[in-house]
Design a protein around this motif. Structure first.
Motif, short mmCIF file in Angstrom:
data_model
loop_
_atom_site.label_atom_id
_atom_site.label_comp_id
_atom_site.label_asym_id
_atom_site.label_seq_id
_atom_site.Cartn_x
_atom_site.Cartn_y
_atom_site.Cartn_z
N UNK A 32 48.04 44.14 32.03
CA UNK A 32 47.74 43.27 33.17
C UNK A 32 48.53 41.97 33.12
N UNK A 33 48.45 41.25 32.01
CA UNK A 33 49.14 39.96 31.92
C UNK A 33 50.65 40.10 31.88
N UNK A 249 38.89 47.52 31.40
CA UNK A 249 40.08 47.01 32.08
C UNK A 249 40.30 45.52 31.85
N UNK A 250 39.22 44.73 31.83
CA UNK A 250 39.37 43.27 31.87
C UNK A 250 38.95 42.54 30.59
N UNK A 251 38.45 43.23 29.60
CA UNK A 251 38.04 42.51 28.38
C UNK A 251 39.23 41.84 27.72
N UNK A 252 40.36 42.55 27.59
CA UNK A 252 41.53 41.98 26.91
C UNK A 252 42.05 40.75 27.66
N UNK A 253 42.32 40.82 28.98
CA UNK A 253 42.78 39.59 29.65
C UNK A 253 41.74 38.48 29.67
N UNK A 254 40.43 38.83 29.72
CA UNK A 254 39.40 37.79 29.70
C UNK A 254 39.39 37.07 28.36
N UNK A 255 39.50 37.84 27.26
CA UNK A 255 39.56 37.21 25.94
C UNK A 255 40.82 36.35 25.80
#
Length: 429
Positions: A32-33, A249-255
């Motif tokens: 994502x990032x 899906x979003x845990x990695x970008x949120x962290x």
């Protein structure tokens, strides 16, 4: 020395394919990032590709068994792996966001969807009589193993060599499994003049008929007229939204938003996969002994509570409180599957597996909505906190839906449609 039954070799190859499929689906979480940084696409736009992937993964599942009956397991699985390789490989040349949706959303979604629950059910149904439940559980846990194997590796590849290298590695891994599938994934025990594992007699394969897809649609039409189906599908849609769609899906970008390196966050998500294996096995054991309605209610309520506290746990490093969340959430990740399958069987009899395919499609629809919705929240508000709180509240709502299910008395809710001239299945017991 006793000769190993070929069913175990077929199960091993199926496990490898399932591990790969799970890893391929988990890859967007570490992209994502990098895609946002290179192309400037909003996270909601990138998440839309993930949503299409998740939705097709679910919708494909009820029809995959019909394709396997018509064209054979080997052809369908080999073709699915080729789709995954094409979808992942072509992303390295993309320049527009719609190409990401086509490649990672459509091609990879259709490919991995053809190696989901229908694949597990087909392999275990054809090759096993004894140990069928055990093998089903192990193959299902292959999804967690795929996440465990691929996420840390891909995160390192993205960090050190760029996202294109990671995409090409996924494509190469998918193609590498194709020869193994073609060589070792046999269609029926009868092809080797052997009975299924645990059976005494060789069972000739049934002649494929063209009505399997129509029966799958007929099962959905009949189930949709019942209240239990909507309670189960609604709860499982929330399950998908709070696992694959949001956390997966979003845990990695949120962290990463809180200063945690993406490799560390991906490693934490992989640990979720490790405890997911233990949780799914334990939940299957409990389902045989405890009312599955109570289990689902407890699982969803505890998941909701954990999501409500998650925003306060993010930091630049993996603190002990976050590790506790990871272990707890991993144990609960697919613990909902065994009691949901049991309730589908209780309410819909022998057609319960087909109905569960559609309940699983609702799971993936919920995941697709959450994947895009969380991206929109991040784009509009600047962080994910509102998404975590909403997911926690929804999970508690799913607990309520599960507890609204009453015990079934008498016959199952409906009989699965069968082609003319074919004996209907028995639904007693």
């Amino acid at each position: 020395m006793r000769r190993l039954h070929p069913a175990w070799l077929v199960a091993a190859v199926a496990f490898v394919a399932l591990v790969g499929a799970a890893g391929f689906r988990a890859t967007p979480g570490v992209l994502l990032h990098p895609l946002h940084a290179e192309f400037g696409w909003p996270l909601a736009t990138i998440s839309a590709a993930v949503s299409v992937n998740l939705l097709l993964y679910g919708v494909t599942a009820p029809f995959a068994a019909a394709l396997m009956d018509r064209f054979g397991i080997r052809r369908v699985v080999a073709g699915a792996l080729a789709l995954v390789a094409a979808g992942s490989g072509l992303t390295v040349a993309m320049t527009e966001s719609w190409q990401l949706v086509l490649c990672w959303g459509v091609l990879v979604g259709l490919g991995t969807g053809s190696m989901a629950l229908a694949f597990v059910a087909t392999v275990t149904g054809r090759w096993f009589v004894k140990r069928r439940g055990l093998v089903t559980g192990v193959l299902t846990a292959g999804g967690a193993a795929g996440q465990l194997v691929f996420l840390p590796l891909l995160a390192v590849l993205v960090r050190d060599h760029g996202w294109r290298t990671a995409a090409l590695v996924v494509a190469g891994a998918a193609l590498a499994v194709v020869p193994l599938v073609v060589w070792l994934l046999r269609e029926h025990p009868a092809d080797l003049s052997r009975p299924p594992y645990g059976a005494a007699a060789v069972v000739p394969p049934a002649r494929p008929e063209g009505g399997a897809a129509a029966r799958a649609v007929g099962a959905l039409t009949a189930a949709a007229r019942t209240r239990p189906f909507w309670l189960l599908a609604g709860g499982f849609a929330i399950c998908g939204a709070t696992t694959n769609g949001l956390v997966g899906t979003h845990f990695v970008p949120a962290a990463h938003d809180h200063g945690m390196p993406e490799t560390t966050a991906a490693g934490l998500l992989a640990v979720v996969g490790l405890f997911d294996i233990a949780g799914s096995i334990a939940s299957g054991w409990l389902t045989d002994r405890v009312d599955p309605r109570l289990l689902l209610g407890a699982y969803y309520a505890l998941r909701g509570a954990s999501l409500l506290v998650l925003p306060s746990l993010f930091a630049g490093s993996a603190r002990p409180s976050m590790l506790v969340f990871i272990v707890f959430y991993g144990l609960d990740w697919v613990a909902t599957v065994p009691p949901t399958v049991a309730l589908c069987r209780e309410w819909f009899g022998a057609s319960g597996a087909v109905v569960f395919g559609w309940v699983f499609a609702a799971h993936q629809a919920g995941a697709a909505v959450a994947a895009t919705g969380a991206g929109l929240v991040r784009d509009r508000l600047g962080d994910y906190a509102a998404a975590w709180y909403a997911a926690g509240a929804l999970s508690i709502g799913a607990a309520g839906l599960s507890l609204l299910l009453r015990r079934r008395g008498g016959e199952p809710a409906f009989a699965l449609p069968v082609p003319a001239g074919r004996r209907a299945w028995s639904y007693r017991g």
